[in-house]
Write a protein that holds these residues in place. Sequence first.
Motif, short mmCIF file in Angstrom:
data_model
loop_
_atom_site.label_atom_id
_atom_site.label_comp_id
_atom_site.label_asym_id
_atom_site.label_seq_id
_atom_site.Cartn_x
_atom_site.Cartn_y
_atom_site.Cartn_z
N VAL A 25 32.22 44.91 43.73
CA VAL A 25 33.05 44.07 42.87
C VAL A 25 32.46 43.99 41.47
O VAL A 25 33.18 44.02 40.46
CB VAL A 25 33.21 42.67 43.49
CG1 VAL A 25 33.88 41.72 42.50
CG2 VAL A 25 34.02 42.74 44.78
N GLY A 61 35.24 45.70 39.73
CA GLY A 61 36.17 44.61 39.47
C GLY A 61 37.06 44.31 40.66
O GLY A 61 37.05 45.00 41.68
N THR A 85 40.23 44.60 40.95
CA THR A 85 41.41 45.44 41.12
C THR A 85 41.12 46.75 41.84
O THR A 85 42.02 47.55 42.04
CB THR A 85 42.04 45.76 39.75
OG1 THR A 85 41.07 46.44 38.93
CG2 THR A 85 42.50 44.49 39.06
N ARG A 123 34.23 47.21 33.50
CA ARG A 123 34.60 46.06 34.30
C ARG A 123 33.40 45.20 34.67
O ARG A 123 33.54 44.27 35.44
CB ARG A 123 35.34 46.51 35.55
CG ARG A 123 36.68 47.16 35.23
CD ARG A 123 37.42 47.50 36.50
NE ARG A 123 38.73 48.08 36.17
CZ ARG A 123 39.56 48.52 37.11
NH1 ARG A 123 39.25 48.45 38.38
NH2 ARG A 123 40.73 49.04 36.75
#
Length: 221
Positions: free
Chosen positions: A196, A200, A202, A220
């Motif tokens: 993550v 990120g 998404t 990100r």
Amino acid sequence: MQNRTPAGRTGRPRNAAADTAILAATREALVELGWSRLTLGDVATRAGVAKTTLYRRWAGKHELVVDAVAELFDELELPDSGSLAADIEGVVLQFAAILARPEARSGLMAVVAEATRDDALRERIRASIVDRQLRLVLEGRARAQRRGELPPEPDPAESARTVDLIFDMVAGAVVHRTLVSGKPADQEWVHGFTRVLLLGLTARPGEPDGAGGPDKAAGRV
């Protein structure tokens, strides 16, 4: 170990052996007695030094415990695992292991709580623990840039903000996981956290770490 005598304090030269013994005795007392029962007198007895020796070096119990815990975090080393994701996972697992130690857990929680109403203590925590461990972010980011995993960041001010943000994200997540939630920061959790952090929210489920290339991952963080 760095000299952490408060600015402006003068006196006889520091004795490195005495400092080492005092900080080790403080961690021992944290394990056996806990924060509330720890006293400078007990630490002095365990370290084999006079109580006045402690007061020449530390203003009180809070400052002593900060420095004793700070030494534990100095054990952190950034592995050179061949990729940014693997390097992050390696150092986060080390960090979580240190926080799992009773002397780190009880000492850090206590001084952070005290620092909510003591600005000088908060500054000491920042200088003794946070600032000294920013080296890990600087080293890891520079290594990833040399590998081509992260783009260069020529603006010094923006670079400093990025370093602070990365440190806050990593340290905040691990401290919350281990000390607040009381859950293990095991390999599975660390792997998910790193994914993550780099890709990120998404990122598609099952998408491999680093998917989309270094620009995507870096953008990100």
